[in-house]
Design an enzyme around this catalytic site. Sequence first.
Site, PDB file in Angstrom:
ATOM      1  N   CYS B  93     124.575  66.389 108.544  1.00  0.00           N
ATOM      2  CA  CYS B  93     123.691  66.785 107.619  1.00  0.00           C
ATOM      3  C   CYS B  93     123.457  67.780 107.211  1.00  0.00           C
ATOM      4  O   CYS B  93     124.819  68.409 106.767  1.00  0.00           O
ATOM      5  CB  CYS B  93     122.016  66.304 108.126  1.00  0.00           C
ATOM      6  SG  CYS B  93     121.362  65.566 106.464  1.00  0.00           S
ATOM      7  N   HIS B 223     123.608  61.082 111.135  1.00  0.00           N
ATOM      8  CA  HIS B 223     122.945  61.331 111.825  1.00  0.00           C
ATOM      9  C   HIS B 223     123.080  60.701 113.605  1.00  0.00           C
ATOM     10  O   HIS B 223     122.747  60.023 114.277  1.00  0.00           O
ATOM     11  CB  HIS B 223     120.961  61.850 112.255  1.00  0.00           C
ATOM     12  CG  HIS B 223     120.676  62.564 111.510  1.00  0.00           C
ATOM     13  ND1 HIS B 223     121.168  64.028 111.596  1.00  0.00           N
ATOM     14  CD2 HIS B 223     120.369  62.631 109.834  1.00  0.00           C
ATOM     15  CE1 HIS B 223     120.195  64.411 110.724  1.00  0.00           C
ATOM     16  NE2 HIS B 223     119.768  64.063 109.628  1.00  0.00           N
ATOM     17  N   GLU B 225     122.591  62.205 116.696  1.00  0.00           N
ATOM     18  CA  GLU B 225     121.680  62.569 117.401  1.00  0.00           C
ATOM     19  C   GLU B 225     121.032  61.858 117.797  1.00  0.00           C
ATOM     20  O   GLU B 225     120.440  61.663 118.455  1.00  0.00           O
ATOM     21  CB  GLU B 225     121.504  63.717 117.760  1.00  0.00           C
ATOM     22  CG  GLU B 225     120.874  63.924 116.595  1.00  0.00           C
ATOM     23  CD  GLU B 225     120.911  64.182 115.081  1.00  0.00           C
ATOM     24  OE1 GLU B 225     122.153  63.668 115.330  1.00  0.00           O
ATOM     25  OE2 GLU B 225     119.562  64.841 114.387  1.00  0.00           O
TER      26      GLU B 225
END
Lengths: 805, 282, 192
Positions: B93, B223, B225
């Site tokens: 990002c 993302h 994560e």
Amino acid sequence: MAAVIEVSRLSRADLESALAEHSLTLKPDEARRVAELLGRDPTLTELTLFDTMWSEHCSYKSSRAHLARHLPTEGPDVVLGPVEDAGIVRLGEADGRRWCLVMSHESHNHPSQVLPFEGAATGIGGIVRDVYCMGAEVVGVLDPLRFGDPRGEHADRSREIMAGVVDGIWHYANALGVPNLGGDLVFHPGYDDNCLVNVVAVGLVPEEEIIRSRVPAEARAEPYDFILVGKPTDESGFGGAAFASVILDEEEENRGAVQVPDPFLKRVLSEANKAVLALARRGGAAIGFKDLGAGGIACVSSELAEAGGFGMRVDLDRVAVSDPALPDRVIACSETQERYGLAVPRRLTPRVLAIYNEEYDLPHVYPGACARVAGEVTNDGRYTLTRGGAVLCDAPVAVVTKGIRYEREAAPAARDLPDPPPALDRDLGADLLALLADPNLCDRRYLYQHYDGEVQGNACLRPGEADAGVLAPFAGSPLGLAVTCDGNPWYGARDPYRGAALAVCEAVRNLACVGAWPLALTDCLNYGNPEKPGPFGAFAEGVRGIGDACRGIGRLAEDDQAPAPRHPIPVISGNVSFYNESARGAAIPPSPIVALAGRVPDISVVPGLQLKAAGDPVYLLGARRAELGGGAWHRVCRGSEGGAVPEPDFARVRTESLAVIRAVQAGWVRAAHDVGEGGLATAAAEMLLGRRGEPARGLDLDATGGDGGGGLPPASLLFSETGGFLVELAPAADDAFAELCRALGVACLRLGAVTAAPRLVLRAGGAVLVDLDAGELAAAWQGALPRLFPAGEETPDGAREVADA
Amino acid sequence: MPEAPRPRAAVIQFPGVNCEYESARALAAAGAEADILRWNEDPARLAGYDLFLLPGGFSYQDRVRAGAVAAKEDILEALADEAAAGKPVLGICNGAQVLVEAGFVPGLRGEDLELALAPNRMPGRRGYFSEWCHLRVADSTPSWLGILSERVLPMPFAHGEGRFTSRRPGLFEELAAAGQVVLRYADAEGAVAAGWPENPNGSELAAAGVCNAAGNVLAMMPHPERAAWLGQVPELLPGPWGWKRRRAFGEWPRLKGPGPGHALFAAMVGAAAARREAVDAT
Amino acid sequence: MRLELRVELKTVDLVRETAWLALTEKLGWAAVLADLRRAVLWRFELSDGDEATLRAALAAELERTSAFYNPNKERHHLLAGGALPEGEPLAAADALEPPPAPGARLWRALVWVTDEGGEQAALRRRTARRLPGLSGLRAGTLWELALRADTATMARGLAAGLALTRRRRQGLLLNPHYQEGRLLTLAPGEEA
């Protein structure tokens, strides 16, 4: 001593003009009271300080008596009630620690009306500081929003304000890295001149790491410094607290009070604060920590001292300022954003300053930002402010922070309005489509998609996926937390007591749907001018309603499942926002907004609200009554706000919620949704549509008997707003669920089942009332909100904009 | 035989980023030992690490342009040296925006700026956009993600400036031919997105992640994560991962288990371990 | 015809502050760049009508909506038609890096940065209802640079060098892969 204003000698008229000349909102009597308390005439800085401290916003001078009388604030889980900026309750054990939930609730209504973007952003900034300064990590925010009628007389402005507020929220909260857990969005013409922007923040802190906003007792044994960190003090937000306590006249007039928020500096400050708190823990040192809000340096330093039973000496020469020419009282009281005050043992001072100024390099993050020692803690109980050798304020600290009280006149405020004439032969399917396409009931996805709901990686149920947002914040434990917020202005306008009580009822039901034990409540009480008996009466009734609901429903927990409540749901923090009234004299509808947080023992069994599997049985809890008053169907389809407002039935909320919580925790529930605004039909449609993906399932429900044999007409059966639940069960749990409800004395009725065909079919008394294709429902529901935003407006030829910039 | 030491990961914390902690957790779960390094620490410290992650957030609050100011930091010079040595570097990002602005990807002509992550192009909306998407891993790629070729990975995205674009005609076709368009937005079945909303920002060739020619540096907008554990997957997400999530109902240990993003971190940590083993052997 | 609206913050401009620090402390422009200011420039393209009528209509529109500027935080100047020239695109080929010694004269350059396809179509349609003849509407960041250079050619090269991002250490204010920078004016300036 600096020059004084001779309030004791001036005539009333001269005093009035002297106060006005300095833009003070203190009344002449109040100014004289200041002189009495000090035992002498006050300096201009002192008057300004009292002006802030005695503003409605800071002192709760009108509201405090009612809050104290009605709201329960204690309970077995409460660690800290509403004495500081945020309340704290015990959440549970996880990862080998005892975790507490920190919660705060504020409004930023006036600033958002004037400067929507900055106003809303600053609101987020202030609320997260309240939670950070208890030593907690902020794990989420909720945004209850109220705007004017997007199709009414002031549609353009209402929409511009909404778009600005939403942009302000996402720019600030997303940048800060705090996920959005929910909120709500209501349009009502009563907010045309006064939007409401409330914010709720929740945080987590291990119990032994809670920091208090007070000088610690250890300051008796060793010297303590007062450190000011953050943005250099400027004139922004000077008079902010007083601004929140006046009626908006010309919108432009009060702009000096609006602050400029900076999430970037805030984020860096938060990281640096963490390092400072860790340093203090390692060094075994107690510290005091408080964010600067209304009243600025003077407020934060005096309150830190007073809460700990100390005195404080602050030297404004040592404060970093944007402009050395700023007047004394501006430096002392301006509400410049992104600042904290700390009381730290002097032996740690050099290392604390180095963390802020060198490691996190604040001067390069924001021009002029830094940490500096601005004063010292004293044992003499006096509050002293100096600049350039002149004493600007010198008084017992208790006098500065004491506040004042008023008893205001309250007039009863409930209104009776009859039902509209009976409606025969209506197409209830068409009515349901109209409800789903109404700005107040339509899909909120377009809004949520502006917000980051995933940052921090704890999301379990996101906004729109369930009636409450659910977080799973612990690596080694299934313990979770759930939060929701509620408040319906149409109920409030009709009956301020019921409106407030129903907000609590619905919040409890929302948490029950995700299997959460309700832990603690916060409120933001948004009303008109308290100097008028009408709005103040509505406020008093609202407070009574919240208190009664908290006691009547009562704490629900593993050890609190008896039919009669033993403890109330505690109100641990809150805010009162008065003067939400335009110069034209139009007050907002009474708008108490509550937020409720709960404990989820095991997030692995928590269901969303969307239907899961064809064949699953669907149950209704909560028999329908003739309660359509202030409801969506009357409003949208009948053009009436009349009829009976739902009666808050605390005992029923308690037992029905208990049944749902236990069923969820037992793993029997695949989807659950509360029945409220828009009634049974709307709830059923929402379960079919849900947050994500096209509707793949349908529902076929027969509402016959859903009124407990009360003989309700079909439209009332489908649209009455009596509280209740719709629950999709795993088939094997059928009998056990029925048995649980029987044991709790809860009436539950199997209405039908989830179907494979994507249709919504609602029947009663042998007739088909609604039979709609899910795609048609989805189009009505999903299309409405985007059209209210500038980028989503349709062009005359029906095309949508593709935005580039 | 003693276990090989865990590869050391540095998560670079520019002022204003906000995904550093969950990114470090995801790297740790994938077998790395992860530290968070402040932007103004001694750049020489980077040499002690085996892999690097530039996390999401708003470095310098996206002032001037997302990623533009952080790209000028001294620590990027040191990172360029580490990247040249072949160590895996991942920008997520805002981290991807920094890597693009700093010329790390696609890196065709040294550190020349070849790309932009421009404001999203979306029908009927503007600004920030946050949802779940599906990513398809390229069939053949020099990236360490090659071991996941053709897999479909769902994960959330959340950005206002995520549209991969360039003024150089044909650049993306060239990059795709070289396997450098490692991740493309797709539908739940893995068919590359033909338009909005599957391609949420109007990226050329539906690009969601682009790597450098050597394959060790990857800039991606979504993302991973936030999809590292199964419990992070929405219960009604279309496709096999949503199904897996629903099947794990009531089973906390399974929800705590790997989600779709985990494989990406595992591939990266694995590549870092393999590289170090090779370096140690010579 | 063209009308232009220049909008500036009344408060500290944090974007300007950050850009200034990056340019002077990270990219070595301290000696060459004497000052930096930032505004937003709106450009209204009008197909017909007389200027006075259109200015009045636009002024009314600015009063009515906060879509263009918010009086609570910004000040605005409605420029006379043609006050600012069309300008010419900044070219990477002209870009100069800061020379070791700054030039002897001060130059003021106005650089307008717009996004590719940055026509504000939705806003134009809504505004056009009240502003007859509106055919185009663009907004972009207007950077005012004060540069020390010996000649206008050098000043132009420095403006391009500072604005156009070409490499990691070269240029900051725009990414040419989706933005365009136009040099609107370049004129000798006075020392502040």
